[in-house]
Design a protein around this motif. Structure first.
Motif, PDB file in Angstrom:
ATOM      1  N   PHE A 282      63.462  47.036 100.161  1.00  0.00           N
ATOM      2  CA  PHE A 282      63.220  46.493  98.931  1.00  0.00           C
ATOM      3  C   PHE A 282      63.543  47.613  97.819  1.00  0.00           C
ATOM      4  CE2 PHE A 282      59.834  44.456 101.290  1.00  0.00           C
ATOM      5  CZ  PHE A 282      60.548  43.241 101.459  1.00  0.00           C
ATOM      6  N   GLN A 283      64.509  48.603  98.440  1.00  0.00           N
ATOM      7  CA  GLN A 283      64.627  49.882  97.407  1.00  0.00           C
ATOM      8  C   GLN A 283      65.713  49.101  96.159  1.00  0.00           C
ATOM      9  OE1 GLN A 283      65.413  53.644  99.315  1.00  0.00           O
ATOM     10  NE2 GLN A 283      65.850  52.109 101.168  1.00  0.00           N
ATOM     11  N   GLY A 284      65.309  49.462  95.083  1.00  0.00           N
ATOM     12  CA  GLY A 284      66.108  49.045  93.918  1.00  0.00           C
ATOM     13  C   GLY A 284      65.016  48.683  92.885  1.00  0.00           C
ATOM     14  N   GLU A 285      65.685  48.229  91.617  1.00  0.00           N
ATOM     15  CA  GLU A 285      64.888  47.908  90.452  1.00  0.00           C
ATOM     16  C   GLU A 285      65.349  46.582  89.837  1.00  0.00           C
ATOM     17  OE1 GLU A 285      65.456  50.963  87.658  1.00  0.00           O
ATOM     18  OE2 GLU A 285      63.972  52.368  88.709  1.00  0.00           O
ATOM     19  N   SER A 286      66.291  45.935  90.600  1.00  0.00           N
ATOM     20  CA  SER A 286      66.948  44.599  90.195  1.00  0.00           C
ATOM     21  C   SER A 286      65.763  43.738  90.235  1.00  0.00           C
ATOM     22  CB  SER A 286      68.141  44.243  90.921  1.00  0.00           C
ATOM     23  OG  SER A 286      67.636  44.132  92.322  1.00  0.00           O
TER      24      SER A 286
ATOM     25  N   VAL B 222      72.554  50.253  93.294  1.00  0.00           N
ATOM     26  CA  VAL B 222      73.238  51.012  94.258  1.00  0.00           C
ATOM     27  C   VAL B 222      72.977  52.618  94.198  1.00  0.00           C
ATOM     28  CG1 VAL B 222      76.015  51.654  94.434  1.00  0.00           C
ATOM     29  CG2 VAL B 222      75.243  49.568  94.268  1.00  0.00           C
ATOM     30  N   PRO B 223      72.853  53.008  92.943  1.00  0.00           N
ATOM     31  CA  PRO B 223      72.435  54.463  92.811  1.00  0.00           C
ATOM     32  C   PRO B 223      71.244  54.860  93.520  1.00  0.00           C
ATOM     33  CG  PRO B 223      73.149  53.982  90.677  1.00  0.00           C
ATOM     34  CD  PRO B 223      72.922  52.770  91.495  1.00  0.00           C
ATOM     35  N   ILE B 224      70.098  53.953  93.412  1.00  0.00           N
ATOM     36  CA  ILE B 224      68.827  54.256  94.339  1.00  0.00           C
ATOM     37  C   ILE B 224      69.206  54.213  95.604  1.00  0.00           C
ATOM     38  CG2 ILE B 224      66.568  53.310  94.673  1.00  0.00           C
ATOM     39  CD1 ILE B 224      66.779  52.142  91.470  1.00  0.00           C
TER      40      ILE B 224
ATOM     41  N   ALA C 231      79.626  56.756  89.219  1.00  0.00           N
ATOM     42  CA  ALA C 231      80.496  55.939  88.650  1.00  0.00           C
ATOM     43  C   ALA C 231      81.508  55.005  89.395  1.00  0.00           C
ATOM     44  CB  ALA C 231      81.400  56.341  87.361  1.00  0.00           C
ATOM     45  N   ALA C 232      81.854  55.704  90.592  1.00  0.00           N
ATOM     46  CA  ALA C 232      83.019  55.160  91.501  1.00  0.00           C
ATOM     47  C   ALA C 232      82.054  54.258  92.254  1.00  0.00           C
ATOM     48  CB  ALA C 232      83.423  56.218  92.370  1.00  0.00           C
ATOM     49  N   LEU C 233      80.798  54.637  92.744  1.00  0.00           N
ATOM     50  CA  LEU C 233      80.007  53.761  93.592  1.00  0.00           C
ATOM     51  C   LEU C 233      79.869  52.285  92.944  1.00  0.00           C
ATOM     52  CD1 LEU C 233      77.581  55.898  95.367  1.00  0.00           C
ATOM     53  CD2 LEU C 233      79.872  55.375  96.055  1.00  0.00           C
ATOM     54  N   LEU C 234      79.584  52.500  91.578  1.00  0.00           N
ATOM     55  CA  LEU C 234      79.434  51.249  90.880  1.00  0.00           C
ATOM     56  C   LEU C 234      80.346  50.564  90.638  1.00  0.00           C
ATOM     57  CD1 LEU C 234      76.754  53.166  88.016  1.00  0.00           C
ATOM     58  CD2 LEU C 234      76.189  51.354  89.877  1.00  0.00           C
ATOM     59  N   ALA C 235      81.755  51.112  90.533  1.00  0.00           N
ATOM     60  CA  ALA C 235      82.772  50.175  90.187  1.00  0.00           C
ATOM     61  C   ALA C 235      83.305  49.414  91.337  1.00  0.00           C
ATOM     62  CB  ALA C 235      83.874  51.278  89.792  1.00  0.00           C
ATOM     63  N   TYR C 236      82.670  49.638  92.603  1.00  0.00           N
ATOM     64  CA  TYR C 236      83.179  49.029  93.788  1.00  0.00           C
ATOM     65  C   TYR C 236      81.985  47.937  94.204  1.00  0.00           C
ATOM     66  CZ  TYR C 236      84.782  48.498  98.490  1.00  0.00           C
ATOM     67  OH  TYR C 236      85.171  47.970  99.847  1.00  0.00           O
ATOM     68  N   PRO C 237      82.764  46.567  94.659  1.00  0.00           N
ATOM     69  CA  PRO C 237      81.900  45.337  95.049  1.00  0.00           C
ATOM     70  C   PRO C 237      81.075  45.504  96.248  1.00  0.00           C
ATOM     71  CG  PRO C 237      84.226  45.079  95.333  1.00  0.00           C
ATOM     72  CD  PRO C 237      84.324  46.396  94.755  1.00  0.00           C
TER      73      PRO C 237
END
Length: 449
Positions: free
Chosen positions: A142-146, A320-322, A348-354
């Motif tokens: 459950f890692q993340g904040e979404s 993704v960053p977390i 930013a590159a990681l965030l731009a990829y699906p």
């Protein structure tokens, strides 16, 4: 979960009935046998937690039973009772694997104390094994904040205390296995076994043998009896990954095991009792398979009593960053390196990829970056994602959908590997079977590469 089960072997009916009644009155389930043959039949079908056996029996001795029990399950505690004890016999019994050697008459209360101690030792051993698994890397799913991942955690926690089957839905690489292990580790069955089997790519015969076990001579090559995963997972959790790929001929047998808590090994005629909680997972649309008659509707309804859906990374990009930070820390620890960070451009590159391969693909990219880069910060160029993010040279304009982006990315990787599916699957962080499925869905042919 059932009460602890004791197999009591005694040929004197009055002694056996008296001991059994006392143990049952103290919240223990007791199976009774009067000879070696009956004892082994009950052992094979009943999965007892402790065996208590009189030494002298009409068709042999308890040492004969002890040898067979230890071959089937070395960890089963075994207590031997005898009216004619000797030091030599006691030494032999302990040497061959008995935990206790008691001279009759045995006080029922004293026997109860010993049985409970052995059961407690089993629980402590299982707890230590669980702790070792935790130290070995039980990850947090459950890692993340979404909001999506927080909903998943809330749903999963509500399901922990129940024994109903759980069906985990999610794309390849989304973390279905990680979630299954987390459920086990935090459930009342945490001190028992967790066994998993990937149903994809196994022949019907191999899958059936792995799941239910077999008797000697059940098929060509079966030179010895073998426990199936249902037996190994008794009192614990059995995780069947990619259950949508299970052969239709095996599905009714699994359904019987879930509903009646009994099954039969291949080549056997005896029912064996089993107590498991099932967790299944799939990246396929089982409801569509039920309508197409390729998956049994009754099994689907049984395994989907409780359902969890893991959202793909493209639906929770803020996580993704977390996830990347956690993966980098884990990889650095495994490689014996100092932790590294992502530069703003790399993030930013990681965030731009699906991320069609989800967390598995993200881990693949970051681990490769750490292997090839030796500084304390990963730059965008270190990720090797230029090809993944840019459209192919013959692609006109912007890609309009995630499906088009996925198709273009897979095409680029296949071109780079000259159509080598195994190499392409490794680069993409996908299972080879999953890549074949994606090629079919996306309308890609290997003939062009």
């Amino acid at each position: 979960m059932t009460d602890p089960r004791i197999l009591l072997i005694e040929d004197d009916p009055s002694v056996r009935h008296g001991m059994a009644a006392f143990l049952r009155a103290n919240d223990l389930e007791v199976q009774e046998a009067e000879n070696c043959k009956q004892a082994m039949e009950l052992y094979r079908s009943g999965n007892p937690d402790v065996v208590v056996a009189d030494y002298s029996l009409p068709d042999g001795t308890s040492l004969d039973i002890l040898a067979q029990v230890k071959r089937l399950n070395e960890s089963t505690p075994f207590i031997i009772l005898t009216a004619h004890g000797s030091i030599d016999l006691a030494v032999r019994a302990i040497k061959e694997g008995a935990e206790q050697f008691l001279t009759k008459p045995v006080e029922s209360k004293a026997l109860l104390v010993i049985v409970r101690r052995l059961l407690q030792q089993q629980r402590l051993r299982h707890r230590q094994e669980a702790a070792n698994r935790d130290r070995a890397g039980i990850m947090n799913p459950f890692q993340g904040e979404s909001p999506a991942i927080r909903r998943l955690e809330e749903q999963a926690r509500r399901m922990l205390e129940w024994d109903s089957p759980i069906l985990i839905l999610g794309e390849t690489g989304a973390g279905k296995g990680v979630l299954a292990r987390w459920i086990h580790f935090n459930s009342p069955r945490a001190e028992e076994a967790f066994v998993n089997l990937n149903c994809a790519g196994l022949t019907r015969e191999l899958l059936e043998s792995e799941l239910f076990g077999h008797e000697r001579g059940a098929f060509t090559g079966a030179v010895a009896a073998k426990q199936g995963l249902l037996e190994v997972g008794h009192r614990g959790i059995v995780f069947l990954d990619e259950i949508g790929d299970m052969d239709p001929a095996i599905q009714p047998k699994l359904l019987k095991a879930l509903e009646e808590k009994t099954f039969r090994r291949l080549g056997d005629v005896r029912d064996r009792v089993v107590d498991i909680r099932l967790i299944a997972s799939t990246n396929l649309a089982l409801e569509d398979m039920v309508r197409a008659k390729t998956f049994r509707d009754d099994l689907y309804y049984r395994i989907s009593t409780l359902t969890l859906r893991i959202p793909p990374l493209r639906e929770r990009p803020q996580d993704v960053p977390i996830l990347a930070a956690t993966i980098l820390q884990s990889v650095a620890s495994r490689m014996g390196r100092m932790p590294v960070t992502l530069s703003p451009r790399a993030e930013a590159a990681l965030l731009a990829y699906p991320w069609p391969g989800n967390i598995r693909e993200l881990s693949n990219v970051l681990e490769r970056a750490m292997i090839l880069q030796r500084g304390d910060q990963i730059e965008a160029a270190d990720l090797g994602m230029e090809d993944r993010l840019s459209p192919p040279s013959d692609a006109p304009g912007e890609l309009s959908t995630l499906k088009e982006m996925e198709r273009a990315h897979i095409e680029r990787v296949l071109l780079r590997t000259a159509g080598n599916v195994a190499e392409a699957a490794q680069i993409l962080g996908l299972a080879r079977r999953t890549l074949y499925d994606r090629l079919k869905i996306l309308g890609l042919s290997l003939n062009r590469y």
